[in-house]
Design an enzyme around this catalytic site. Structure first.
Site, PDB file in Angstrom:
ATOM      1  NE  ARG A 269      36.112  52.669  30.762  1.00  0.00           N
ATOM      2  CZ  ARG A 269      34.931  52.506  31.378  1.00  0.00           C
ATOM      3  NH1 ARG A 269      34.853  51.891  32.544  1.00  0.00           N
ATOM      4  NH2 ARG A 269      33.824  52.980  30.827  1.00  0.00           N
ATOM      5  CG  HIS A 273      34.470  47.414  31.703  1.00  0.00           C
ATOM      6  ND1 HIS A 273      35.441  47.353  32.673  1.00  0.00           N
ATOM      7  CD2 HIS A 273      33.975  46.154  31.596  1.00  0.00           C
ATOM      8  CE1 HIS A 273      35.523  46.106  33.146  1.00  0.00           C
ATOM      9  NE2 HIS A 273      34.652  45.362  32.497  1.00  0.00           N
ATOM     10  CE1 TYR A 282      30.297  54.418  31.618  1.00  0.00           C
ATOM     11  CE2 TYR A 282      28.911  52.684  30.676  1.00  0.00           C
ATOM     12  CZ  TYR A 282      30.165  53.193  30.962  1.00  0.00           C
ATOM     13  OH  TYR A 282      31.280  52.500  30.588  1.00  0.00           O
TER      14      TYR A 282
END
Lengths: 380, 355
Positions: A269, A273, A282
């Site tokens: 990805r 998100h 992160y």
């Protein structure tokens, strides 16, 4: 998977895939032989590759356009699929019309290739509806936000296919995070027990919002289905040919009473998100850059160039089509009407419900006091 | 109802007959659940149906309630009408997500393009001396969920009629079977025409108090009405049959006649059906009420061990105590001062409330 042997890379192919990762196109665009997948790629022609390139280009353009539309306030939210174009296009083109898709919320590329109008996707993420298309028009279910719930729906639908003796399969999409859900595991139990003609298509994009795949699984995700009695393939999800071949193989197996198959498409990805997420909190930029080198569209372009195709021309072609579609999408968004208050009450029940009709009538009387949207008397 | 075709059947056999009729009427109907095949279900409600209709229409499933419910959703997507058996009330929760987020919402989510004609059969309620998780009354969760219909039969005839109506409905229906009444016997007309799901029934006519109940307590309330009659009080007993939506029309007409309302159910009190009925009747019949509505319910406790369940489940005497309260007759809460000042939360005694 167990039968797949690692084929040594030929000269000039610096990329060595992980053991058991099925790959036919290296990140450098070289076609490498694979005895498991090659039989499913015998009809590949430069024209088909060009068509896949165009599909992926259009999918990426829908995705980036929608991200922009969200940033500009036109959409409430958007779940980007950037980086997953090959996993979605490769699997979607492997399907037949009668096959039925149970997506999560990120399969916007699959939706497009099943004929869903991009404006339907936009209406959904604008907050105007929960389903921007009629599932039976595309054999593409309503999007699913509850993680993994749709895996069971795919299995149930597949059980129905068996009962009907139909020549079709169901395919359920989910991500790496969903493999931790009970529903996905129960889906594998039911699929195995009832020998259901279903394909579990897991896009392992490495991140479940901020949680790395290592938190969900200590071994490859594709190792897990074997314990349920379901064969699995672990494919390079950024390799559109490998994905197409694996999906064709799994769907054909399902249609021929071979039972369920699990595909782990290993991809990444590249974006957040959703547009509400901030992945810089992160994950490292280096990791993202390493995956950028495996970009699925670049890879196909390199392969096309290697085949002697005029990549510049076909890219110009795809880009022009993407530009036109994006312009149409943008114009469509501007012209979208807001939903009516009646949508609140319509279809909550399929049959008359006197208490809800009473609430609707009271709200109609309330709205009547003001200028603005009204409810019609009676029930639609 | 008790014409030439009527057969004397137990409640359980009546539901079995209704399922048989549903399977025979429509090839899209499928039964799914744990142990429903050769065993016929732990309560034998599906007894003989697998032999009659085959393993692919009466399907023994793996032991996973969410799996059962989720695959039922997929089958409904394909045009089937699954009838799902949850073995016991307390086992429904693993499937709660599929029920609330999928079964209940898909018709609305898809603007009516996809229907979910799923019937969810759940043996519910206590009084049979079972271990934990086998005696619960989870109806309020489902009643609170938009998109679901919830029904509970109270007699063998209703068991037969309502299961057929539930399976025929294009909406998902939670069908709550009062398991301690499974062995009650009564004549059942197996030729009765298919009837609508919604209307409540006037189980007993009366003039002094409206007693609203459903499922297993209908029988208890009818016994209470007989006992009250001996004491000179005439109770009108309403059997809701449909818990969602509730047939308020019948309740309202009755309360406008009696001026007094008692609601009885086994389920816990807070947020239960009694609260909804009391609130709605108060809104709609305030000027006819002679006394605040009275609830006689299970306590706000986990369902107790079998040796204690008789304290928890309202019985005839507790229901009559509630009736006495509604009538202003001597009752167990007379020593409480209804005009006492409210006690702030956190002070030592805040237990003085009683309707």
């Amino acid at each position: 998977m167990g039968s797949t042997s690692l084929i040594p890379p030929s000269t000039g192919m610096p990329h060595v895939p992980e053991p058991d990762l099925l790959q036919v196109l290296t990140p450098e665009g070289h076609r490498r032989p694979d005895h498991d997948l090659d039989p499913w790629l015998e009809d590949v022609t430069p024209a088909m590759l060009t068509s896949l390139h165009r599909d992926m280009t259009l999918i990426r353009r829908i995705d980036t356009e929608c991200t922009h539309l969200q940033r500009q306030g036109e959409l409430a939210l958007w779940p980007p699929l950037l980086g997953q174009e090959a996993a979605q296009a490769g699997s979607a083109v492997a399907m037949q019309d009668d096959d039925y898709v149970f997506p999560s919320y990120r399969e916007n590329g699959v939706a497009y290739l099943r004929g869903v109008d991009p404006l339907g996707l936009v209406r959904l993420w604008r907050g105007a509806t929960f389903a921007g298309w009629k599932p039976q028009d595309h054999n593409f279910a309503a999007q699913q936000i509850i993680i993994g719930a749709q895996a069971l729906h795919a299995v149930g639908y597949a059980m129905g296919i068996t009962r009907d003796g139909a020549d079709a399969a169901a395919i359920g999409y989910f991500g790496d995070g969903a493999t931790s859900q009970g529903d996905v595991n129960e889906a594998m139990v039911f699929a195995a027990s009832f020998h259901a003609p279903v394909v579990f298509f897991c896009q392992n994009n490495h991140w479940a919002i901020s949680e790395p795949v290592g938190l969900q699984a200590k071994r490859h995700i594709a190792d897990r289905p074997w314990g349920f009695g379901i064969p699995a393939m672990r494919v390079d999800g950024n390799d559109v040919l490998a994905v197409m071949a694996a999906t064709r193989r799994a769907l054909e197996r399902a249609r021929n009473s071979g039972g369920p198959t699990f595909i782990e498409a290993v991809t990444y990805r590249m974006g957040p998100h959703t547009t509400a997420d901030d992945p810089t909190r992160y994950r490292d930029a280096e990791e993202v850059e390493a995956w950028r080198a495996k970009d699925p569209i670049d890879r196909l372009e390199k392969h096309l160039a290697e085949l002697g195709e005029d990549v510049e021309a076909l890219t110009a072609d795809s880009t022009a089509a993407a530009d036109a579609m994006a312009a149409e999408l943008r114009a469509g968004v501007a012209a979208l009407a807001d939903p009516e208050p009646a949508d609140l009450f319509d279809h909550v029940y399929a049959e008359p419900h006197h208490e809800l009709e009473r609430q609707r009538e009271h709200y109609r009387l309330y709205l009547e006091q003001f200028d603005g949207p009204q409810l019609e008397a009676g029930v639609r | 109802m008790t014409g030439a075709a009527a057969e004397n059947l137990t409640f359980g056999k009546a539901i079995n007959a209704g399922l048989r009729a549903a399977l025979a009427d429509d090839p899209a109907v499928l039964l799914m659940g744990e142990d429903i095949g050769q065993l016929g279900g732990v309560f034998r409600i599906t007894d003989g149906l697998q032999d009659e209709f085959g393993e692919d229409r009466v399907v023994d499933t793996p032991l996973a309630e969410s799996g059962i419910m989720g695959t039922a959703v997929g089958l409904a997507y394909r045009g089937y009408r699954p009838v799902v058996e949850i073995q016991f009330d307390g086992f429904v929760y693993p499937s709660f997500d599929q029920i609330v987020s999928q079964v209940a919402k898909l018709h609305h989510r898809t603007h009516g393009a996809v229907t979910m004609p799923i019937t969810i059969r759940i043996p519910f309620g206590g009084g049979i001396g079972s271990p934990e998780h086998h005696s619960e009354s989870p109806e309020a969760y489902f009643v609170h969920t938009a998109g679901l219909r919830v029904v509970s039969p109270s007699t063998p005839q209703e068991g037969f009629d309502l299961i057929r109506a539930a399976v025929a409905s294009n909406d998902p229906v939670v069908y709550l079977e009062p398991k301690r009444r499974y062995h009650d016997k009564a004549p059942v007309d197996l030729t009765a025409p298919l009837r609508p799901l919604g209307p409540a029934a006037l189980a007993a006519q009366g003039s002094d108090v409206t007693l609203v109940t459903y499922g297993p307590l209908v029988k208890t309330c009818l016994q209470a009405a007989e006992a009250a009659a001996a004491d000179g009080a005439s109770l009108e007993v309403i059997d809701l049959r449909s818990l969602s939506p509730i047939d308020f029309g019948l309740i309202e007409s009755s309360v406008r006649k009696t001026g007094r309302l008692v609601i009885a159910h086994e389920a816990s009190r807070t947020g239960g059906l009694g609260a909804e009925i009391a609130a709605t009747v108060t809104e709609r019949c305030f000027h006819w009420l002679e006394h605040p509505p009275v609830r006689v319910t299970g306590f706000d406790i986990p369902y107790p061990p079998a040796k204690l369940e008789h304290h928890h489940v309202p019985d005839l005497d507790r229901i009559l105590d509630g009736v006495d309260r509604a009538l202003g007759r001597p009752n167990s809460l007379d020593s409480l001062d209804p005009f006492a000042a409210p006690v702030p939360l956190g002070s030592t005694s805040d237990h003085t409330s009683g309707a």
